[in-house]
Design an enzyme around this catalytic site. Sequence first.
Site, PDB file in Angstrom:
ATOM      1  N   TYR A 195       3.698  62.284  17.338  1.00  0.00           N
ATOM      2  CA  TYR A 195       3.915  62.223  15.889  1.00  0.00           C
ATOM      3  C   TYR A 195       4.617  63.493  15.391  1.00  0.00           C
ATOM      4  CZ  TYR A 195       2.713  62.023  10.887  1.00  0.00           C
ATOM      5  OH  TYR A 195       2.765  62.025   9.514  1.00  0.00           O
ATOM      6  N   SER A 224       6.035  65.899   7.205  1.00  0.00           N
ATOM      7  CA  SER A 224       4.612  66.263   7.190  1.00  0.00           C
ATOM      8  C   SER A 224       4.500  67.762   7.397  1.00  0.00           C
ATOM      9  CB  SER A 224       3.896  65.554   8.343  1.00  0.00           C
ATOM     10  OG  SER A 224       2.599  66.080   8.520  1.00  0.00           O
TER      11      SER A 224
END
Length: 261
Positions: free
Chosen positions: A152, A139
Amino acid sequence: MSEVVVITGASSGIGRSAAISFAEEGSGLFLVARREERLRDVAEQCLALGAPRTEISAHDLSKPGEGARLVSFALERMSKIDVLVCNAGYGCFTPVADYSAEKMARMWQVNFQSAYESIQAALPHFLQRGSGHIVLVSSIIGKKGMPFSAPYCATKFAQVGLGEALWGELREKGIGVSVICPGYTETEFHEVAAVESNKAQTSRPLKGQSSRVVGQAIVRAVRKKKRQIHLTWPAKLLLLINRISTRLADYIMLKVSSVNR
Ligand SMILES: NC(=O)c1ccc[n+]([C@@H]2O[C@H](COP(=O)([O-])OP(=O)(O)OC[C@H]3O[C@@H](n4cnc5c(N)ncnc54)[C@H](OP(=O)(O)O)[C@@H]3O)[C@@H](O)[C@H]2O)c1
């Protein structure tokens, strides 16, 4: 025999789109996630679009060992693997103080450890053949930390580190490694993260890109042996700002994350 692509997290979003993009190029597919019914639908779509063969395999990647198991199932059923796409994952919008160590361990297992297990299980096969390609779907917040998504971020930074280092280990062995860093993408990810964070819903600061764009970028990364891909222009701009002024980039991330606080 046509190319065989293994994709985790293929029941929705980016994984589903990647499966469709590979199917359009005539690749055979081994699709993994928990929701079998969804996988069956994706497999049917892929066959209709040109995949010579599809297989589905239900795995809960929060269970240690499942990452390796799915690779041995894929080798049993498809006889070989050409591309391994480690994509399954989920996020949260929670301060560290409220995210228990148990929750962190589960997220780590799904987002990072299961990918590590799959890669380790696939490597002897790739090394023996002197070919293969590994894709890690990280990401943009695996490149720049975002407050209130620290657990995360940690898993996504780890994927970037693994991918960068592994590329160096495998470059002379005929095996490619690509790390994909999407920015905000319109998928179920945000609803799942809201549930994970005990929130009714999460705010959406921008309109995101479609998962189709990311799926196509994954195929392109494999074909062109790209080491790392950053997707969406705000994400690319953020990384540029971060290079010039980390402090300004930190401030931007604080602003962006405040909508999900
Ligand atoms: N959407 C974004 O804005 C964005 C941005 C950057 C990076 N990403 C990354 O892109 C990847 C795909 O996410 P997405 O946006 O496509 O979200 P998504 O639509 O929610 O897809 C997530 C996929 O992961 C699978 N998965 C989740 N937990 C699992 C488990 N315990 N075992 C097996 N499979 C599991 C889900 O399948 P089942 O529920 O059927 O198991 C689903 O197929 C993730 O790694 C995410 O971190 C997303």
